[in-house]
Design a protein around this motif. Structure first.
Motif: not given
Length: 543
Positions: A442-465
């Protein structure tokens, strides 16, 4: 023994060849030999002659090879004494420059932008000579024009000083310069990186810049022919700007050990950079890090697929040898097939060629072993090759000996296993991008998964949506804590006024990483209270 640049016939450069001595304390200073720049075109047009020229000039810098039309410039090499002299000159100039009113220092940014526009053609020629495709050279110029845009300069000035009135006091919060700032530009983009030193100068620091020994020409041109005359124009003390071409380890070791250096602006790989950060702190210096990136693009189910694909193909600009290009894509399963098809179609327009050709976006890749290792690991791990995967010649012909790599896309199914792929987890620095298709949910779970993936990146320069949903956009804006910049429905690599061009968290910016505004990074906040007719006793006990 250091000396001012000799004027004798034997020291003169061949006619038409750009020649730069070391620049220390407002003077051109002779170095310990020369390094030569051979045009990027020559490496594609006649690689044998190009390599032979470089070898001849390395063995005998004064040889007749310097007169070959492929040779475009030379820079003097600094020894230990010259590196130390540049630092001493900067330290001697720093107090007087810091005392100059900020309004006068800020003029430097305005004039620098004007001179960049005036010298646009030469700027582009310098980068093309160093193998930058001319189209990307214009993008690099656009970065500097936004950094030094009038609105950006006004914003910087506001951050540097704030005044308030409070109970008979004038309260001041202002930023004071750190002192001597040393700059270490990278080999892949030395000129635009060195241009950031102007912001440190505007903050009231003096600077020492190391031009990379293997590709020094554009950096020395910028500093000696553009920045130095501007400093003279505003009567800056000699020694505020110093530029040396030198070996990286030799220079870094001396900067780390030298108590006259306050900050070191380091641009390079994450592994080396994070070790360098620890060494800086141990020696009482401020490390300002611009390291590797592993940028992500998230494509939601309501995204404009065509434009999202355009942003994704930015991963291939400069053959991916730019830290701020996208490195992976997360896509909603409802739109995955359409997006992959569109990316595959748009990749056809990303071409190799000579750097001065207008439609060229790929650069040569000299060492491609890791590209094929990453690709093979991904395919062995279950990824699907969508397009690319081969070496090519300058005309795009597939060839085992080609110096270009095809833009390459792989499909990875499932977020849960995505980071078991090195091609997803690490910066690749090649024209290679994985598109990770999320599991259906479901979209709520997918949105949460995407955020968790982005925020858990070892690096952190730019992100796009990419999304048309206000809810999705606002959720990402509110909850994306990783990275120095978030772009929404926009070019991933494009530059804008006010917003930072660099900076990030994690393995991109180190323990002190954030959006990088060099004026702020090379200065520190100081609070001031100026009271009128205030009793100290009442100030303590009468409030």
């Amino acid at each position: 023994m250091l000396r001012e640049a000799a004027q004798e016939e034997s020291a003169e450069a061949p006619s038409g060849l750009k020649s730069y001595d070391l620049y220390i304390a407002g003077k051109d200073v002779a170095g310990d030999g020369w390094v030569y720049t051979v045009s990027g075109r020559s490496l594609l047009e006649d690689v044998f002659t190009s390599v032979s020229l470089k070898r001849s000039l390395e063995q005998d810098p004064e040889s007749e090879a310097a007169k070959h039309p492929y040779v475009v410039g030379r820079c003097a090499i600094a020894d230990d004494a010259a590196i130390d002299l540049a630092t001493q000159a900067a330290a001697a100039a720093a107090p007087d420059w810091a005392a100059v009113p900020m309004e006068r220092r800020m003029r430097l940014g305005t004039r620098f932008r004007e001179e960049l526009i005036k010298h646009e053609d030469e700027f582009l020629q310098m980068l093309v000579a160093e193998s930058h495709p001319v189209k990307l050279a214009r993008w690099e110029l656009s970065c500097l024009l936004q950094i030094y845009a009038p609105g950006s300069l006004r914003w910087y000035a506001k951050q540097m000083r704030v005044e308030k009135e409070y109970n008979g006091r004038r309260l001041i919060l202002h930023r004071q310069p750190d002192g001597v700032v040393a700059f270490n530009p990278p080999q892949n983009a030395p000129l635009p990186s060195a241009a950031l030193c102007v912001l440190a100068l505007m903050a009231g620091n003096s600077v020492v810049v190391r031009a990379p020994r293997s590709i020094a020409l554009s950096t020395m041109w910028l500093l000696r022919d553009i920045v130095a005359p501007l400093l003279e124009e505003i009567d800056a003390p000699a020694g505020v700007l110093n530029a040396v071409c030198s070996n990286p380890k030799q220079t870094m070791d001396r900067w780390i050990a030298d108590p006259l250096i306050n900050d070191i602006f380091y641009i390079g790989g994450s592994q080396e950079g994070l070790r360098f950060e620890q060494s800086c702190v141990a020696h009482g210096k401020k490390p300002i890090l611009e390291l590797a990136g592993n940028d992500g693009i998230v494509v939601w189910k309501d995204a404009d697929v065509k434009w999202a694909a355009e942003a994704i193909t930015e991963a291939f600009y400069g053959s991916g040898q730019i830290c701020m290009v996208p490195n992976y894509v997360l896509v909603h399963p409802d739109v995955a097939e359409r997006l992959i098809d569109e990316v595959k179609e748009q990749v056809k327009g990303i071409k190799p060629g000579l750097p001065e050709e207008e439609d060229v976006l790929l650069s040569p890749v000299r060492r491609s072993e890791r590209f094929f290792r990453l690709l093979r690991q991904a395919l062995d791990n279950g990824a699907e090759l969508v397009t690319g995967g081969n070496r090519t010649e300058v005309d795009g012909t597939v060839s085992e000996t080609g110096v270009f790599l095809q833009p390459t896309v792989v499909r990875v199914d499932g977020l849960d296993r995505a980071r078991t792929y090195d091609v997803v987890r690490e910066e690749t620095f090649f024209p290679l991008i994985p598109i990770v298709v999320a599991e259906r949910d479901n979209d709520d779970a997918l949105l949460e998964s995407f955020l968790q993936f982005v925020n858990s990146n070892d690096y952190g320069l730019r992100n796009s949506l990419w999304s048309r949903s206000d809810h999705v956009v606002e959720t990402f804006v509110r909850r994306t804590v990783n990275g120095g910049l978030l772009k929404v429905n926009d070019s991933h690599i494009g530059f804008l006024p006010y917003l930072p061009s660099h900076g990030g968290t994690g393995r991109t910016g180190g323990a002190f990483g954030e959006a990088n505004y060099p004026m702020l990074k090379t200065s520190h906040v100081q609070g001031v209270s100026i009271a009128r007719d205030v009793s100290p006793y009442d100030a303590v006990f009468g409030a």
